[in-house]
Enzyme design. Sequence first.
Site, PDB file in Angstrom:
ATOM      1  N   CYS A 165       0.576  -1.157   0.139  1.00 40.10           N
ATOM      2  CA  CYS A 165       0.053  -0.037  -0.158  1.00 40.10           C
ATOM      3  C   CYS A 165       0.905   1.160  -0.152  1.00 40.10           C
ATOM      4  O   CYS A 165       1.743   1.381   0.791  1.00 40.10           O
ATOM      5  CB  CYS A 165      -0.817   0.198   1.312  1.00 40.10           C
ATOM      6  SG  CYS A 165      -1.734   1.686   1.576  1.00 40.10           S
ATOM      7  N   CYS A 187      -0.900   4.513  -6.296  1.00 37.43           N
ATOM      8  CA  CYS A 187      -1.734   3.773  -5.557  1.00 37.43           C
ATOM      9  C   CYS A 187      -2.298   2.560  -6.146  1.00 37.43           C
ATOM     10  O   CYS A 187      -2.279   2.516  -7.564  1.00 37.43           O
ATOM     11  CB  CYS A 187      -3.270   4.581  -5.490  1.00 37.43           C
ATOM     12  SG  CYS A 187      -4.768   3.519  -4.668  1.00 37.43           S
TER      13      CYS A 187
END
Length: 262
Positions: free
Chosen positions: A48, A159
């Site tokens: 992440c 992302c």
Amino acid sequence: LPNESLVYLGDTARIPYGTRSQETVTKFSLEDARFLLQENVKVIVVACNTASALAFASLVKIIKIPLFEVITPASKKAAAISKAKKVGVIGTRGTIFSGAYEKKIREEDRIVKVFSQACPLLVPLIEENEMDPKLLTIIIRKYLRGIKKKEIDTLILGCTHYLIIKEAIGKFLGKDVSLVNPGQEVALTLKDFLIKKGLNSPGNLRPVRKYYVTDLKKGLNSPGNLRPVRKYYVTDLTDRFVSVGSMFLGGEMDGKIKKVSL
């Protein structure tokens, strides 16, 4: 990494991380890492971008096995390939406002100009599978037109979700803009590390995607006679997770999915 497999933990009960404070993201990330340690993994990849930006510094002080984050390898790649010395970065608010990418890119090359843009609507759009081309184009234009005017030649997809709409982003920016996928870059970094340390699994394993546990107590190399096993762990099991997960993997999630508490 076709011969390597990892235990995957999706913190679906507490996402998104991108809208949370650094304190909360760090707390969640430590809990995630400690869960994975129970599976005796040989390394942990913080996949992440937001957790990499906000929590990694705390993780390396506590977790005693090799850790990898996505910010550094993506920044190195972008700085290396940008001929115009103009790099764009898109991501969640947490990632963008942390300034992590700007810092890392300028550590690689102080001449590079970095243009960042938070894109808070893109993740919900992807999570809800709202892939109507017209709607997608409108949202992408809303966020990227400013960066496009800066005449960047490289864009970091900051992302994990953005890989799913990579083609639409590339179409808007044009063929002269290179898109950097942090996931791919950290995988290459991890591959080099495993080979240099002699920790890579042997090449005679049957190739699978990514999900397996290696027992550190019995050695870090996976035995050549074992078939890698996929393990999917989530903190909240929903139909949406299965749908989005299948989009990421490019097929059905045929491994066992288990709901866990951290």
